[in-house]
Structure formats: C-alpha cells, structure tokens
Design a protein around this motif. Structure first.
Motif, PDB file in Angstrom:
ATOM      1  N   ILE A 261      28.126  29.827  24.519  1.00  0.00           N
ATOM      2  CA  ILE A 261      26.773  30.479  24.296  1.00  0.00           C
ATOM      3  C   ILE A 261      26.910  31.640  25.390  1.00  0.00           C
ATOM      4  CG2 ILE A 261      24.184  30.169  25.108  1.00  0.00           C
ATOM      5  CD1 ILE A 261      24.658  27.361  24.183  1.00  0.00           C
ATOM      6  N   TRP A 262      27.287  31.379  26.367  1.00  0.00           N
ATOM      7  CA  TRP A 262      27.723  32.530  27.344  1.00  0.00           C
ATOM      8  C   TRP A 262      28.438  33.770  27.028  1.00  0.00           C
ATOM      9  CZ3 TRP A 262      25.429  33.423  32.218  1.00  0.00           C
ATOM     10  CH2 TRP A 262      26.161  34.409  32.975  1.00  0.00           C
ATOM     11  N   TRP A 263      29.779  33.371  26.288  1.00  0.00           N
ATOM     12  CA  TRP A 263      30.377  34.561  25.991  1.00  0.00           C
ATOM     13  C   TRP A 263      29.613  35.277  24.808  1.00  0.00           C
ATOM     14  CZ3 TRP A 263      34.024  30.668  23.771  1.00  0.00           C
ATOM     15  CH2 TRP A 263      34.172  30.634  22.657  1.00  0.00           C
ATOM     16  N   SER A 264      28.814  34.567  23.910  1.00  0.00           N
ATOM     17  CA  SER A 264      28.060  35.268  22.722  1.00  0.00           C
ATOM     18  C   SER A 264      27.132  36.001  23.182  1.00  0.00           C
ATOM     19  CB  SER A 264      27.693  34.047  21.757  1.00  0.00           C
ATOM     20  OG  SER A 264      28.641  33.260  21.280  1.00  0.00           O
ATOM     21  N   LEU A 265      26.567  35.551  24.427  1.00  0.00           N
ATOM     22  CA  LEU A 265      25.503  36.535  24.734  1.00  0.00           C
ATOM     23  C   LEU A 265      26.065  37.820  25.444  1.00  0.00           C
ATOM     24  CD1 LEU A 265      23.118  33.995  26.656  1.00  0.00           C
ATOM     25  CD2 LEU A 265      22.605  35.193  24.405  1.00  0.00           C
ATOM     26  N   MET A 266      27.016  37.615  26.089  1.00  0.00           N
ATOM     27  CA  MET A 266      27.640  38.842  26.819  1.00  0.00           C
ATOM     28  C   MET A 266      28.161  39.810  25.653  1.00  0.00           C
ATOM     29  SD  MET A 266      27.029  38.595  29.801  1.00  0.00           S
ATOM     30  CE  MET A 266      25.575  37.316  29.335  1.00  0.00           C
ATOM     31  N   THR A 267      28.869  39.255  24.524  1.00  0.00           N
ATOM     32  CA  THR A 267      29.238  40.114  23.794  1.00  0.00           C
ATOM     33  C   THR A 267      28.251  41.065  22.975  1.00  0.00           C
ATOM     34  OG1 THR A 267      31.236  38.662  22.990  1.00  0.00           O
ATOM     35  CG2 THR A 267      30.372  40.136  21.201  1.00  0.00           C
ATOM     36  N   PHE A 268      26.939  40.337  22.787  1.00  0.00           N
ATOM     37  CA  PHE A 268      25.881  41.007  22.067  1.00  0.00           C
ATOM     38  C   PHE A 268      25.282  42.112  23.222  1.00  0.00           C
ATOM     39  CE2 PHE A 268      21.296  41.736  21.416  1.00  0.00           C
ATOM     40  CZ  PHE A 268      21.274  41.814  19.822  1.00  0.00           C
ATOM     41  N   LEU A 269      25.427  41.719  24.443  1.00  0.00           N
ATOM     42  CA  LEU A 269      24.823  42.709  25.682  1.00  0.00           C
ATOM     43  C   LEU A 269      25.827  43.910  25.469  1.00  0.00           C
ATOM     44  CD1 LEU A 269      23.505  40.637  28.327  1.00  0.00           C
ATOM     45  CD2 LEU A 269      22.155  41.782  26.865  1.00  0.00           C
ATOM     46  N   THR A 270      27.044  43.737  25.161  1.00  0.00           N
ATOM     47  CA  THR A 270      27.978  44.848  25.141  1.00  0.00           C
ATOM     48  C   THR A 270      27.502  45.995  24.350  1.00  0.00           C
ATOM     49  OG1 THR A 270      29.836  43.421  25.516  1.00  0.00           O
ATOM     50  CG2 THR A 270      30.392  45.577  24.840  1.00  0.00           C
ATOM     51  N   GLY A 271      26.727  45.896  23.041  1.00  0.00           N
ATOM     52  CA  GLY A 271      26.340  46.892  22.437  1.00  0.00           C
ATOM     53  C   GLY A 271      25.030  47.710  22.876  1.00  0.00           C
ATOM     54  N   THR A 272      24.635  47.163  24.001  1.00  0.00           N
ATOM     55  CA  THR A 272      23.507  47.910  24.551  1.00  0.00           C
ATOM     56  C   THR A 272      23.837  48.662  25.585  1.00  0.00           C
ATOM     57  OG1 THR A 272      23.040  45.980  26.316  1.00  0.00           O
ATOM     58  CG2 THR A 272      22.140  45.776  24.068  1.00  0.00           C
ATOM     59  N   CYS A 273      25.225  48.745  25.979  1.00  0.00           N
ATOM     60  CA  CYS A 273      25.739  49.597  27.257  1.00  0.00           C
ATOM     61  C   CYS A 273      25.951  50.874  26.930  1.00  0.00           C
ATOM     62  CB  CYS A 273      27.022  48.915  27.675  1.00  0.00           C
ATOM     63  SG  CYS A 273      26.749  47.367  28.440  1.00  0.00           S
ATOM     64  N   HIS A 274      25.643  52.094  27.878  1.00  0.00           N
ATOM     65  CA  HIS A 274      26.045  53.426  27.792  1.00  0.00           C
ATOM     66  C   HIS A 274      27.015  54.004  28.779  1.00  0.00           C
ATOM     67  CE1 HIS A 274      22.250  52.657  25.575  1.00  0.00           C
ATOM     68  NE2 HIS A 274      22.589  53.658  24.751  1.00  0.00           N
ATOM     69  N   LYS A 275      26.881  53.332  29.770  1.00  0.00           N
ATOM     70  CA  LYS A 275      27.773  53.698  31.028  1.00  0.00           C
ATOM     71  C   LYS A 275      29.080  52.780  31.442  1.00  0.00           C
ATOM     72  CE  LYS A 275      25.041  57.163  31.922  1.00  0.00           C
ATOM     73  NZ  LYS A 275      25.269  58.345  31.775  1.00  0.00           N
ATOM     74  N   LEU A 276      30.175  53.586  31.876  1.00  0.00           N
ATOM     75  CA  LEU A 276      31.316  52.708  32.161  1.00  0.00           C
ATOM     76  C   LEU A 276      31.072  51.519  33.138  1.00  0.00           C
ATOM     77  CD1 LEU A 276      34.309  52.370  31.783  1.00  0.00           C
ATOM     78  CD2 LEU A 276      34.593  53.865  33.764  1.00  0.00           C
ATOM     79  N   GLY A 277      30.328  51.690  34.078  1.00  0.00           N
ATOM     80  CA  GLY A 277      29.986  50.800  34.851  1.00  0.00           C
ATOM     81  C   GLY A 277      29.399  49.622  34.544  1.00  0.00           C
ATOM     82  N   ALA A 278      28.473  49.682  33.327  1.00  0.00           N
ATOM     83  CA  ALA A 278      27.720  48.704  32.525  1.00  0.00           C
ATOM     84  C   ALA A 278      28.932  47.884  31.630  1.00  0.00           C
ATOM     85  CB  ALA A 278      26.680  49.178  31.542  1.00  0.00           C
ATOM     86  N   PHE A 279      29.634  48.578  30.983  1.00  0.00           N
ATOM     87  CA  PHE A 279      30.789  48.045  30.186  1.00  0.00           C
ATOM     88  C   PHE A 279      31.516  47.082  31.024  1.00  0.00           C
ATOM     89  CE2 PHE A 279      30.074  51.473  27.135  1.00  0.00           C
ATOM     90  CZ  PHE A 279      29.528  50.794  26.081  1.00  0.00           C
TER      91      PHE A 279
END
Length: 435
Positions: free
Chosen positions: A95-113
């Motif tokens: 559940i944890w890693w799936s949520l983090m994978t989904f959130l990767t698609g919302t990032c725009h800056k290197l720091g967020a990635f």
C-alpha cells in the motif's frame, strides 16, 4: 519417504498436492508490480529529461536515493517480518509503495522527485525479504532454489514487460500516466492478496499430506515468529557467511542497478533506435534474466535431488560460475557496435546475473535458522543495495563527463565477477541456533 502418524502407522509421504506453488505465483505477481514501480523511471527518463530539463546525473541521483533508502530500510524490515509476520508487513508495504508511485506522477521539481523516491525505497524494502520468509515456510530446502527462482524472476518480468506496455501508455497519455497506472495496480493487487494468503498451518486449502511433505523437507511454519530465538539480531553480523552474502550481493547489485537505470538510455544513445523501437529492444534482455532465474533454480534443485551437492553447495557453485560468466560478458558490451550483438550480450549478462540473485535469495533460507530468514535475507539485500546505490549516480557522472557508458560497464563487469569470490570462499557454514 515415510512418516509416522499419531497411531504409529507408517504411510508413504506423497508430494501429491501442489498448493504451495500457488503461493509462489502470488509472490511472482507482487514482485512484478514492485519492479514495474522501479522500472517506470528508466522508461519515463527520456521524456522527463526533455520535459523538465533534467540530466543523466539527475536520473542517476533518483536511482541512488531510492537504492540507499531501500538498502537502509532492509534492516528494520527484516526484523519486522520475523517479529510481526510476513502478511501484515507485506500488506502495509505494498500500500505504501503504491501510493508513492502514484505521487511520483504529480511531481515537477527534482527535489520533489527525490523525496518521493526516498519514500518509495522505504515502502519497497520489505518485499523480497518477505518472499524469502514465506518461501522458507512453504517449501522444503531442496525446492527453495526453484521456488525462489520463480518469484525472483519478477525482478526481470517487471523490466521486460515495462518497455512495451509503458512506452505505449507514455506515447498515448504522457510519462506521468506511467506512475498513476502502476500505483493503482499495486493497490488492486494487495486487496486480493490479503483475501487469499494464510500461513501454512492456517491454510484451509493446504492438505495435511502436502503440509507433512513440506515439514519433512525442512519447511517451517510462520508460527516461528512467536518463538524466542537464541540468536540476537545484532549477533548475525558475527557470522562469516553473513558477511560473504553482504559483499557478494553488493558486487551483483552494482551492475544490476546500472542495467535497471540505464539500459534504455544506452540503447537510445549508442544504437540510435527510436522511442517506438525502444519498447521492444529494451525488453528482450530481461527475458534472458527470467530464464536465468528459473533455470538456475531448477538446476540447483536437480543437483540436490541427484545427491551431487548439498542445497548450500549447489547454490554457491551456481553463483560462482555465473559470476565469472557475467563479468566476461558485461566487460565486452562496450566493444560491440551492432544492435544485434549488443542485445545478445545484454541478454546473456542478465541471464547470468539473475541466476546469481535467485540463488542468493534462496541461500538465505539455507544459511539462516527458520526464525531469522527474513532478517538474514534483508541484511544481504542491505549490503547489495547500500553499496550498489552508488552505481547509478557513478554511471550517470561517467556518461555526462566522458560522453560514453563504456567505463561504467567495464568497471561494473569486474565488480560483478568479484561476487564469485565472496560466495565461494566466504559463504560456507549455516547459522545454527546453538552457535
């Protein structure tokens, strides 16, 4: 083979009943999803570089941050698995890693990635130690090599399936869709897994005959987690074999991480193929990995069945031979120019490297006592990924500085060959409860 019942009658012990292999299929599917969530970065990398003005070093840094976190979190993961049970820890992790994978698609800056990749590494850490724990509970020692080879092949099925599937998605919907879709798949999977999985001693679908066969062959049950072991976690690091596994896996994961993060980019830049062609060519080498993983496990089982070698010696021998062969093949990669030869060498290399990783994970179940399989497997994986975490950023720096990946592959091949020395000369004696 015979066993005694409570009435002291003797009856033949049959292997009829193969429900235990159904468990392996679930582990295989979960592992494929785990690796899809890692491989999607390498597929999305060309478009991310173009869209967000990132560099090879930035992509390598994302891989390094993931690997470092993944490595460090191996240590508490193994302890949690042995303490609280495989199913509970695994479910939370997916559940944890799936949520983090989904959130990767919302990032725009290197720091967020980097932040999301950090959290992704923490979430994915328990996956393979959990698989090793479940395998030791469900399979006799002589079958663990094959069972492990099947679920460990997920780390090759993921990258093999990722290019054709994810490139198609990216072409149609953009690179962000890769992360959204793979994240959702993980959530759906774990819902079904929770409904399906039970410990061997609690499974209603497992026959008494099959359970008896499993126990006769050295398989435990996960009730071991409730027993107090005589070995303390920190004392595992006093054992020579554990250090051999740590060092050997480091040598293997170093080149593995280079392949995982840079294989698509290498083909694009050295073979000048199109993005559409990448979907096919980048997947072919991983098929070799699938074959190496499963056939390597099958081979160790046959060596044990025929009495040629003990389970531990069979795995160590396979690792040693494949380590030498992988070194020779990887070093030769930069010296070929044709696409066909490049793909062939990548395929051979991943075949040999995958045979090493599959046998190494199975070896954890042979070296560790039943109560500590999750911990020993996690410690080995920690060594591999903590040291191997340097390889993506080193490879990226080499590519940016020299304009070539040659030095990265030559040095990586030499390091891979050192795995043979570690597993053959250092890993020998299993850990006993009374040590």
């Amino acid at each position: 083979m015979e066993i005694k019942t409570n009435s002291e009658k003797v009856r033949p012990l049959s292997t009829k009943g193969h429900f235990r292999w159904t468990v392996v299929i679930w582990l295989l599917i979960g592992g494929i999803i785990n690796y899809l969530d890692r491989a999607n970065l390498s597929i999305a990398a060309p478009e991310m570089i173009k869209d967000l003005h990132l560099s090879n070093t930035d992509i390598g840094l994302m891989g390094t941050v993931f690997s470092w976190t993944y490595a460090v979190m191996q240590l508490p993961s193994g302890w949690f698995i042995d303490k609280f049970g495989a199913k509970k820890v695994y479910s939370i992790a997916v559940i944890w890693w799936s949520l983090m994978t989904f959130l990767t698609g919302t990032c725009h800056k290197l720091g967020a990635f980097l932040g999301v990749r950090f959290l992704l590494g923490a979430g994915e850490a328990p996956c393979f130690p959990t698989n090793a724990k479940i395998t030791s509970s469900w399979f006799p020692k002589k079958e663990r090599g094959l069972a492990t080879g099947i679920w460990d092949s997920s780390s090759k099925w993921g990258p093999a399936l990722a290019p054709p599937i994810l490139v198609t998605i990216m072409a149609a919907y953009g690179w962000r869709a890769l992360f959204f879709i793979t994240g959702i798949i993980g959530i759906v999977f774990i819902i079904f897994f929770i409904a399906f999985y039970r410990r061997p001693d609690r499974s209603k679908k497992l026959s008494e005959e099959e359970l008896a066969y499993m126990k006769e062959g050295g398989a435990g049950t996960e009730e071991n987690i409730q027993k107090n072991t005589k070995i303390k976690w920190r004392d595992l690091l006093k054992h020579r074999s554990v250090w051999g596994m740590i060092l050997g896996f480091f040598c293997t994961i170093w080149i593995w991480n280079i392949f995982l993060n840079f294989l698509p980019l290498y083909l694009l830049k050295t073979q000048h193929i199109s993005l559409a062609q990448l979907g096919i060519y980048a997947s072919i080498p991983w098929v070799g990995g699938i074959f190496g993983d499963i056939f390597g496990g099958y081979l160790t089982k046959k060596l044990t069945d025929k009495g040629i070698a003990s389970p531990v010696t069979a795995k160590r021998s396979l690792i040693t031979i494949c380590g030498i062969l992988s070194a020779l093949v990887v070093v030769f990669i930069p010296f070929v120019n044709s696409l066909a030869l490049t793909i062939t060498l990548f395929t051979m290399a991943l075949c040999f490297i995958s045979a090493i990783t599959g046998s190494a994970w199975a070896l954890a179940g042979d070296i560790a006592p039943p109560t500590m399989v999750g911990s020993v497997g996690a410690i080995q994986n920690f060594g591999g990924y903590f040291g191997g975490a340097f390889s993506p950023v080193v490879a990226g720096l080499i590519a940016d500085t020299t304009g070539s990946y040659s030095l990265a592959f030559i040095s990586g091949g030499i390091i891979a060959g050192c795995a043979s020395l570690c597993y053959w000369f250092i890993v020998k004696k299993p850990i006993e409860e009374n040590d």
